[in-house]
Design a protein around this motif. Sequence first.
Motif, short mmCIF file in Angstrom:
data_model
loop_
_atom_site.label_atom_id
_atom_site.label_comp_id
_atom_site.label_asym_id
_atom_site.label_seq_id
_atom_site.Cartn_x
_atom_site.Cartn_y
_atom_site.Cartn_z
N ARG A 135 -7.24 4.74 -0.01
CA ARG A 135 -7.08 6.17 0.25
C ARG A 135 -7.27 6.95 -1.04
NH1 ARG A 135 -1.13 6.16 2.38
NH2 ARG A 135 -1.05 4.56 0.76
N ALA B 275 -3.82 8.44 -2.56
CA ALA B 275 -2.75 7.56 -3.01
C ALA B 275 -3.06 6.97 -4.38
CB ALA B 275 -2.55 6.43 -1.99
N SER C 208 3.23 7.49 -2.94
CA SER C 208 2.56 6.58 -2.03
C SER C 208 1.45 5.86 -2.78
CB SER C 208 1.97 7.35 -0.85
OG SER C 208 1.36 6.46 0.06
N GLN D 292 8.71 -4.47 9.52
CA GLN D 292 8.18 -3.21 8.97
C GLN D 292 7.42 -3.46 7.67
OE1 GLN D 292 11.46 -0.49 8.52
NE2 GLN D 292 11.87 -0.37 10.72
N THR E 193 2.89 -3.36 6.57
CA THR E 193 2.20 -2.62 5.50
C THR E 193 1.07 -3.43 4.88
OG1 THR E 193 3.62 -3.41 3.68
CG2 THR E 193 4.39 -1.49 4.92
N PRO F 229 7.55 3.59 -0.58
CA PRO F 229 7.31 4.52 0.53
C PRO F 229 6.83 3.79 1.78
CG PRO F 229 6.33 5.34 -1.50
CD PRO F 229 6.75 3.94 -1.78
N ARG F 230 7.26 4.26 2.92
CA ARG F 230 6.90 3.59 4.17
C ARG F 230 5.41 3.68 4.48
NH1 ARG F 230 11.15 1.50 3.34
NH2 ARG F 230 12.79 1.06 4.88
N ASP F 231 4.70 4.64 3.86
CA ASP F 231 3.26 4.71 4.09
C ASP F 231 2.47 4.00 3.00
OD1 ASP F 231 3.79 6.50 2.05
OD2 ASP F 231 2.39 8.03 2.77
N ALA F 232 3.16 3.35 2.07
CA ALA F 232 2.47 2.54 1.07
C ALA F 232 1.82 1.34 1.74
CB ALA F 232 3.45 2.09 0.00
N ARG F 233 0.75 0.84 1.13
CA ARG F 233 0.04 -0.29 1.74
C ARG F 233 -0.23 -1.36 0.69
NH1 ARG F 233 -5.12 1.86 4.76
NH2 ARG F 233 -5.55 2.51 2.62
N ASP G 280 -1.62 2.39 -2.74
CA ASP G 280 -2.33 1.24 -2.21
C ASP G 280 -2.35 0.20 -3.32
OD1 ASP G 280 -2.87 2.53 0.16
OD2 ASP G 280 -4.91 3.11 -0.39
#
Length: 487
Positions: free
Chosen positions: A109, A112, A10, A83, A87, A41-45, A12
């Motif tokens: 974060r 990350a 993950s 989706q 992000t 990753p789906r929680d990557a930003r 940022d």
Amino acid sequence: MVSRVIPVSSFDLVIFGATGDLAQRKILPGLFRRFSVGQMPRDARIIATARSEIDTDMFRADLRTSLAEFAPCISGDAEMLDQFLATIVYIHLDVMSQEGWSELVGLLRRSAVRAFYLSVSTSLFGTIASRLSSYEAVTPESRIVVEKPFGNDLAIARALNADLRQGFEESQIYRIDHYLGKETVQNLMALRFANALWEPLWNSTHIDHVQITVAESLGVEGRGEYYNRAGAMRDMVQNHLMQLLCLTAMEPPSRFEPNAVRDEKVKVIEALAPANPQEIVRGQYRDKEGQGSYREHAGDPTSRTESFVAMKVAIANWRWAGTPFYLRTGKRLRARTSEIAVVFREPPHMIFPEMENRRSNQMIIHLQPDEGITLHNTIKEPGPGGFRLAEVTLDMTFANALGGQTDSQDAYERLIMDVIRGDQTLFMRGDEVEAAWAWVDPIIARWEEARHAPEPYDAGGSGPEEALMLMHRDGWRWREIGRVEDK
């Protein structure tokens, strides 16, 4: 053959200059493609920053339009696109101001990977690195990515390296050259070092010469101000062609590990003999059939900047003594093509008289537009009626050889994922950049002192006549730009 997607941690990713052309055309579409195949990753930003006074919704709306143009194959999937856009956060930030930095750092974060992509002018590198350090945004898992041109000469390159090291270790700095992300460039290392067949032949005993060509059909329209300051030597030879030369000529590294590979590339640059001014050709395209001239496109009617360079290079070491490398790059040439042509020597004793005028064995490594490798060999022509020889081409174009199942990653998206993984193999190290400038600077200094105008060549052609003579004097000729018989 099924492509295997390797997941990444993950992250940022902060993009400075996110509303600019590079971010909209390459970086963000590349990230969207990686997202669509599950590698991001789906929680990557993605945290987009720029001076434009817009909000996140406005930025996402503009990006939706860009993705429709630059990632059309997947942007039609509305759910996937929504989706991906979710992000992204946009922050209005002027690098030279203190405003916005606290908000940016507050979004990051601790758990990350942090990647800072500087899609901005090199003049801002030091300021951004210093700000990130002073706001304590740099962690051991942080990386900073910078674009070429990395400097304008050796002194500036050293200053930029010092600026970046204000807040980052060398192991955290990723100097990106998109040519190194091309599939065929990476396959050059696999071809040389994963096969027992080629390495024994990869030396001056068996190779007569090497031609490296990066030709572009476009001119400098829209980039005239930058290009008039840089020219082909700074814009292409010092980085792109130098990297291709290094990968072609380097010794086998002790292991496939970033610093081991980059150590060998630096050795190639350090082994380059000083360039002979008589073996360098500068050119500038002129108008033909209304295509426009360099001076028109650059907005400078008296410009002496080169849009074309051809040169003969010698590597002063045991492997390559006596084997010249011919480098060539130019704007507004006949076709867009990039390739490395390895031309082998003739057999030591020729028993077939009819082979005297044939083409030597060649390995052509195509970088663009169709990535792949072709080999030119001589065989007996099938059928009765005597012993006749014919030239054949063994085609390893990737789309054909792998049944059309190749991963269509753009070079940028591959390199961005390498940044997240922490793999520096395909990125330039600071001493490598400085060594390249140290070799190029004397060439440019001689040009500036002499103030000779570049040789003119027709737009849409193959370059100046003098470039052809560079090869003819040695009994060879350049491969034709855009030739079709190898495809």
